[in-house]
Design a protein around this motif. Structure first.
Motif, PDB file in Angstrom:
ATOM      1  N   ALA A   2      10.200  20.409  10.169  1.00  0.00           N
ATOM      2  CA  ALA A   2      10.436  20.063   8.769  1.00  0.00           C
ATOM      3  C   ALA A   2      10.054  21.254   7.891  1.00  0.00           C
ATOM      4  O   ALA A   2       9.225  22.086   8.255  1.00  0.00           O
ATOM      5  CB  ALA A   2       9.627  18.835   8.383  1.00  0.00           C
ATOM      6  N   GLU A   3      10.662  21.304   6.730  1.00  0.00           N
ATOM      7  CA  GLU A   3      10.385  22.410   5.818  1.00  0.00           C
ATOM      8  C   GLU A   3       8.991  22.266   5.227  1.00  0.00           C
ATOM      9  O   GLU A   3       8.486  21.158   5.073  1.00  0.00           O
ATOM     10  CB  GLU A   3      11.451  22.416   4.729  1.00  0.00           C
ATOM     11  CG  GLU A   3      12.796  22.847   5.306  1.00  0.00           C
ATOM     12  CD  GLU A   3      13.963  22.300   4.532  1.00  0.00           C
ATOM     13  OE1 GLU A   3      13.752  21.369   3.740  1.00  0.00           O
ATOM     14  OE2 GLU A   3      15.075  22.805   4.724  1.00  0.00           O
ATOM     15  N   SER A  32      12.623  27.588   1.274  1.00  0.00           N
ATOM     16  CA  SER A  32      12.804  26.356   2.040  1.00  0.00           C
ATOM     17  C   SER A  32      11.724  25.324   1.731  1.00  0.00           C
ATOM     18  O   SER A  32      11.736  24.231   2.289  1.00  0.00           O
ATOM     19  CB  SER A  32      12.791  26.670   3.536  1.00  0.00           C
ATOM     20  OG  SER A  32      11.504  27.106   3.921  1.00  0.00           O
ATOM     21  N   ALA A  33      10.773  25.661   0.847  1.00  0.00           N
ATOM     22  CA  ALA A  33       9.662  24.740   0.579  1.00  0.00           C
ATOM     23  C   ALA A  33      10.149  23.454  -0.075  1.00  0.00           C
ATOM     24  O   ALA A  33      11.210  23.414  -0.701  1.00  0.00           O
ATOM     25  CB  ALA A  33       8.634  25.409  -0.325  1.00  0.00           C
TER      26      ALA A  33
END
Lengths: 266, 266, 266
Positions: A2-3, A32-33
């Protein structure tokens, strides 16, 4: 995988651009956060309130979550900037006691580092907004894979709030109102384990003692009843059913609370 | 496939840690989720307001979105915990009428289940915070692929709010203020279709009747003018151009509204 | 590639469903989007405040971010709906001056288009909620890959706010309070570069002149001290250490500020 999850907890409020600026800084460094608002409604400079908030909310997040915490009246002074790892959570914030309660309740010894590596900050660091210039970018670098040990050296003696736990005997408990929630419920710092049964009297500050019915949950008493119960995070709580106890009793966080049991009731 | 979308609607406010706790619970169980705040500013225990909010906002989300809705004065009592599917939206919340307006406007018959399968909850369920202990984890399990039918049995008779639709004749319409927005605009429950033309008089509660100009949009009248128009969600609305009608008229949700047409104007 | 980032800035507040409706519209059209709240606490219809907010926050976002900005008192009138590209940021909002300060500070000439292509809007466009019907869907279409030039033709003369920059001589500077943050700090529009040294006197509106100590940061003076410093976004600022200067001085945005230097102090 997952990010990366990066949460924000501040006293910046909702109308000024400061929180958005921090979001921009994080997304720019770590596209990508997923940035998650915890709260921006900590009362200005209220480190104690933020410490309670973090100790209550942070442990529910998945291990590896990154938390940026900025309640920072000493910004730009000699106070250190910290990274701390507590039971798998990564936190960034000023060295002013913000993490005191999280550290105290930690299952494993927390690790604390002083942020000294300016290469993980914005190139120019202001004197008044380290959320933007130090904490957010350092958090984004951690999210991108920078190992914590590169952020700075261990910091063995961080500032701790002088928060006293409640003191209990067989006939009385003395603590304080550690939080007032948005319903006006009064959350004390007296743990449920210290309250084996209904106290005879509840005294807040120098007000007249109250004789409060004990309930399992709010709906167990009619609207308008002042009741005592255990809060969902395990403390002795005073509430006004479908009303606002803080407003009715005019109580603020930090006030003393004394529970007493009459010997006959034990 | 896009990552699961889970929205939150509560009366928890913005300063207490409860909303953040729910976010933590969801991310811990479903790390790929995207949690979206709808509102946490529902007035405490105001089920009616939440019902309007959900009926207005939820239908715009893509089918398959999961909504966790916690306005729950009866938490921990015998009231059921629900899952409901309405026109492709998945919702979780207490059985107190929260979904009444969504159900009424549904295009397809809604499906309602009672949450009984404790394996989708937190291991210990408190008496006062089912948002954390039941609704958030059940929603996260659904997001991870648990089929709805595993959450619990059908619940054929959920609680419904006693909300009356507006009643209209050829010369008058009687309804209520169903919402006051943050601008102070007064949104009635009188559908646009029932208002074929400008009413002669608008009476709110027992106030003196108002003769309001009709506008297409706010900018059609000078600032400070009290006007009537159709709200963006299709109801008769009263607004003060660039001002706050609720404050000027001292009106709260729930007050009666009566529109009258003089026969000559028909 | 990271999923598209779409931010929201409005004066819709936190309790009405309008912001959630826009989120729903965006996710329905662009399921992979990440919608980010900037603020919904712009004062109703306060274009000037929104312009400052956007100019302060937007530049920190990564190039390619999409910003939906709805402070729109003229919704539904003849005012145009705009798309503008400023230094790599994409913005949508009404043609009422909202982007004035962003345009003025842009490094490259901004590009402005009028939204005319109704195929990127909701099928029915209301007169009062273009955030839902035009701006959010157009932004979602851009996020899905629609090229900006398809949104509508160039719009060479957008509305600009009549905001005057501060005017400075060798002995005085005249500007205004351009923002009051949630701490009550007063942010002027006088750039740091125009304030080579401590002004002798600071006059706000027609109040008596103040002689304020100059600090690098709040913690450099005792709590309760009224100080002057440079704000984190590079303007002359007046603050009350650990207090609320706006409340103590009863100052609102828009008031004049005059800094004067005595010749002897130069």
């Amino acid at each position: 995988m997952a990010e990366p999850l990066i949460t924000l907890t501040t006293d910046f409020g909702y109308s000024a651009p400061y929180v958005s600026v921090m979001k921009g800084v994080i997304y720019a460094l770590c596209p990508s956060a997923r940035v998650v608002d915890l709260t921006h409604a900590i009362a200005p400079q209220n480190i104690r309130q933020a410490a309670y908030f973090l100790a209550t909310a942070v442990p529910y997040f998945p291990a590896g979550t990154i938390h940026v915490c900025v309640v920072d009246p000493g910004v730009g002074t000699e106070r250190a900037a910290l990274y701390t790892q507590v039971d798998g959570q990564h936190l960034f914030g000023p060295d002013n006691g913000l993490f005191t309660l999280l550290w105290r309740q930690a299952r494993e010894p927390p690790l604390v580092r002083r942020l000294t590596e300016a290469r993980f900050w914005r190139p120019v660091v202001s004197a008044t907004f380290h959320g933007r210039d130090i904490f957010a970018p350092a958090a984004a670098h951690l999210a991108r894979g920078v190992p914590p040990e590169e952020l700075g050296p261990l910091h063995p003696h961080p500032v701790q709030l002088a928060v006293q736990p409640a003191v209990c005997t067989s006939t009385a408990c003395e603590g304080e109102i550690q939080a007032v929630d948005d319903f006006g419920n009064l959350i004390t710092n007296i743990p449920a384990a210290q309250v084996p049964q209904l106290p005879s009297l509840v005294t807040i500050g120098s007000r007249p003692p109250l004789r409060l019915p004990w309930v399992r949950t709010y709906g167990d008493a009619p609207p308008g009843t002042l009741v005592s119960l255990f809060s969902s995070d395990g403390y002795f709580e005073i509430a006004l059913v479908q009303g606002n106890a803080a407003r009715q009793l005019q109580v603020s966080p930090g006030e003393c609370v004394r529970l007493t049991w009459q010997p006959s009731s034990l």
